[in-house]
Design a protein around this motif. Structure first.
Motif, short mmCIF file in Angstrom:
data_model
loop_
_atom_site.label_atom_id
_atom_site.label_comp_id
_atom_site.label_asym_id
_atom_site.label_seq_id
_atom_site.Cartn_x
_atom_site.Cartn_y
_atom_site.Cartn_z
N LYS A 1 0.83 -1.28 0.09
CA LYS A 1 0.08 0.09 -0.02
C LYS A 1 0.88 1.33 -0.01
N VAL A 2 1.72 1.41 0.85
CA VAL A 2 2.46 2.69 1.21
C VAL A 2 3.44 3.00 -0.13
N VAL A 3 4.14 1.91 -0.36
CA VAL A 3 5.58 2.43 -1.36
C VAL A 3 4.85 2.47 -2.78
N PRO A 4 3.56 1.68 -3.16
CA PRO A 4 3.14 2.05 -4.28
C PRO A 4 2.73 3.41 -4.40
N ALA A 5 1.93 4.01 -3.20
CA ALA A 5 1.39 5.23 -3.30
C ALA A 5 2.54 6.32 -3.29
N LEU A 6 3.56 6.07 -2.67
CA LEU A 6 4.81 7.00 -2.80
C LEU A 6 4.95 7.14 -4.00
N LEU A 7 5.44 6.01 -4.72
CA LEU A 7 5.88 5.89 -6.18
C LEU A 7 4.94 6.79 -7.12
N ALA A 8 3.63 6.66 -6.86
CA ALA A 8 2.52 7.23 -7.73
C ALA A 8 2.77 8.85 -7.58
N GLU A 9 2.83 9.28 -6.29
CA GLU A 9 3.11 10.73 -6.10
C GLU A 9 4.15 11.33 -6.53
N ARG A 10 5.22 10.63 -7.23
CA ARG A 10 6.38 11.15 -7.64
C ARG A 10 6.74 10.73 -9.19
N SER A 11 7.45 11.57 -9.58
CA SER A 11 7.90 11.32 -11.08
C SER A 11 8.84 10.04 -11.15
N ALA A 12 9.04 9.45 -12.62
CA ALA A 12 9.87 8.41 -12.67
C ALA A 12 11.29 8.68 -12.47
N GLU A 13 11.62 10.25 -12.49
CA GLU A 13 13.06 10.45 -12.35
C GLU A 13 13.31 11.04 -11.01
#
Length: 622
Positions: A89-101
């Motif tokens: 839950k938490v890590v996917p949300a963090l990644l979704a809120e940030r750009s790929a770079e």
């Protein structure tokens, strides 16, 4: 609860801080004093002052003391449910809120021997893949224990440390080297270890995910507040804080919002500002780079979409502004704009507002009304906090009054649930006191704490943290006992091998070998003796030598055995005439020497008996 403090103990803590830079004054006195006394008992010191003297003359004792205080009990993915929630839950949300770079910065505070930091590395590699992990992720792992940090940098673990990991993760992230498992070197470069004292040193900044599990419980309430303020400063907006099972943040809700309270996952509160943030951000503004003079529509839209219900009335008590939240929560609509507040139901329900509005106008200060119950539906009740704020113009004139309604129903329900949980915990502790008679010493501490914890949630949390600390100490002690048990098992195997070896020697000797103790009781009777005298080993051992009727002339044997027991250096050899097991008279050579202890004294005698052949005897008729 620190209780009455021992002056000598406080002096010892001051000496540790001055001489080695370790500040333990913020730790809970009960658990800290218990662990220091444990080390003092191990070295045979009973007084804190005497132990301080020992530290001054024995520099190596500091290491042993710190290892006892800083228990450093940790495992990979400790509390698996919480880590699964973090990964799913938490890590996917963090990644979704940030750009790929965008780079990702993680902090493992109180990392001990590194299992927690490498668990984070595995979690992020599973989410991003090895290449993206190496490119984007930096994990900062800190602790105050230098010895534990050295072990963490080596990243070498015993097989027992990986027993809880799935076999596929072990194969994927660890390399076997001798009797150790090494964490992958290419991923290890992204994990940076360093010493950091959470109480004294500056926090690491711009952190996306901060993991600090079962570390805060060692500190008292004041020190916890100081550390949590530093954590708030360290995290980026919407950054995530992951705590241990024993840590609740009951009194720091303004700094962090719960994501999953049961699993101890929190987000940095968007509106809150820590002391460190205020020190950093409250600076004079720079030059403006845009025109913000004609933003009337923008202000109206911002007010209308505000997150809390708000109504603004003019100085003449006319309703001027109503936002969308006020329409939904309080049932007042934009059609009421232009009407007098006293003509609306809102002026007296859910509370009499006019008196508070007049007070705010007169005193020119904000007023907060708490615990306002509002039954806006027949079957549903809400709890509100109402802020009445006077609006003062640039000429110091009163322009109007802002009325803000905060819906605190969820918070109040949570507090009710916590109170119910506290009552259940109190009942549980009462049952433990009546059933655990064998744990009298521990129960005295729990009872003392429980009596004071009946009034506040903070005291109840303190007891829970104490139990977690004791559990880790018992786990550490159990590991020590396992090592001792393995050592004893090895010694037993060696002793069994030695006994078999000695038995082989005695069996291989064809002559009769008899060993007696100082009281002339037989302790060894080999196969040669059985064959010579016709008495089995179990019949001879334990019997007095002189009481054995075996055809041996004991009047000649007694003197030389007695001389040997009296003088360990004495040896004797003589030929005797005896009668063997077949009743034949034989010529016998008997040698006698002392069975000596390592220091040289005699603990018995060894008799070696060799048959030289049967004598010729006349045949007898019937």
């Amino acid at each position: 609860m620190n209780g009455v403090r021992d002056k000598n103990f406080e002096a010892l803590l001051a000496y540790l801080k001055e001489s080695r830079g370790f500040d333990f004054t913020g730790y809970k006195r009960t658990s800290l004093m218990r662990r220091v006394r444990r080390r003092m008992d191990q070295v045979g010191v009973g007084d804190f002052g005497d132990y301080a003297d020992l530290l001054q003359v024995d520099a190596d004792e500091f290491v042993a003391l710190f290892n006892t205080i800083l228990i450093n009990v940790t495992t990979f993915f400790r509390d698996r449910d919480a880590w699964d929630y973090l990964g799913n839950k938490v890590v996917p949300a963090l990644l979704a809120e940030r750009s790929a770079e965008e780079p990702l910065r993680l902090w493992s505070a109180g990392c001990a021997s590194g299992e927690e930091a490498y668990s984070l590395a595995i979690l992020m590699t599973e989410a991003l893949g090895p290449e993206e992990f190496r490119r984007r992720v930096k994990i900062y792992a800190t602790d105050v224990d230098g010895e534990a940090l050295t072990q963490a940098r080596h990243a070498a673990y015993d097989p027992s440390a990986l027993e809880e990991l799935p076999p596929d993760l072990v194969t994927k992230y660890f390399e076997r080297q001798g009797d150790k498992y090494l964490f992958r070197k290419d991923l290890r470069r992204s994990v940076i270890f360093g010493r950091n004292d959470l109480v004294q040193d500056a926090p690491i900044s711009r952190i996306d995910l901060l993991v600090c599990r079962n570390t805060l419980m060692y500190f008292n309430v004041e020190t916890q507040a100081k550390i949590l303020d530093r954590f708030h400063f360290a995290l980026k907006p919407q950054g995530v804080l992951f705590l241990g099972q024993a840590e609740m943040l009951l009194h720091h809700s303004k700094l962090f919002d719960p994501v999953d309270l049961r699993l101890r996952v929190f987000r940095k509160a968007a509106a809150a500002r820590s002391v460190l943030n205020r020190l950093v951000t409250d600076q004079p503004g720079g030059d403006r780079i845009g025109d913000v003079s004609d933003l009337g529509e923008l202000r109206d839209l911002a007010f209308a979409s505000g997150p809390v219900a708000q109504v603004v009335v003019t100085a003449d008590d006319v309703v001027a502004l109503v936002n969308h939240q006020a329409e939904q929560l309080m049932g007042v609509s934009s059609r009421e704009v232009g009407r007098l507040l006293r003509d609306l139901e809102l002026s007296y329900r859910p509370l009499e507002l006019r008196g508070f509005i007049d007070q705010a106008r007169l005193e020119r200060r904000a007023i907060r009304i708490k615990d306002v119950e509002w039954r806006h539906r027949a079957t549903e009740s809400k709890w509100l906090e109402v802020d009445v704020n006077p609006l003062i113009g640039s000429d110091n004139g009163l322009l109007g009054v802002s009325i803000v309604f905060h819906d605190v129903t969820a918070t109040r329900n949570l507090l009710d649930e916590l109170e119910q949980a506290n009552r259940q915990l109190e009942q549980t502790y009462g049952e433990l006191q009546s059933t655990n008679e064998e744990l009298e010493t521990t129960n005295e501490e729990l009872q003392s704490t429980n009596e004071e914890l009946e009034t506040t949630n903070e005291e109840l949390q303190s007891t829970n943290e104490e139990l977690e600390t004791m559990n880790e100490e018992l786990q550490s002690t159990n590991e020590e006992l396992q090592v001792i048990n393995e050592t004893l098992r090895g010694r037993t195997l060696k002793l069994d091998e030695l006994n078999i070896f000695l038995e082989s020697i005695l069996t291989s000797v064809k002559a009769g070998v008899v060993v007696v103790d100082k009281d002339m009781h037989v302790t060894v009777w080999n196969a040669g003796a059985e064959d010579l005298w016709g008495i089995r080993r179990d019949e001879a051992e334990g019997q007095h030598l002189l009481n054995l009727d075996i055809g041996l002339p004991m009047e000649q044997v007694r003197p030389i055995v007695g001389s040997t027991l009296a003088d360990p250096q004495y040896t004797a050899e003589l030929q005797l005439t005896a009668v063997n097991r077949r009743g034949r008279t034989i010529e016998l050579r008997l040698s006698c020497g002392a069975l000596r202890k390592p220091e040289g004294s005699a603990q018995g005698a060894i008799l070696l008996m060799e048959s030289l052949g049967a004598l010729n005897q006349p045949e007898t008729g019937d």
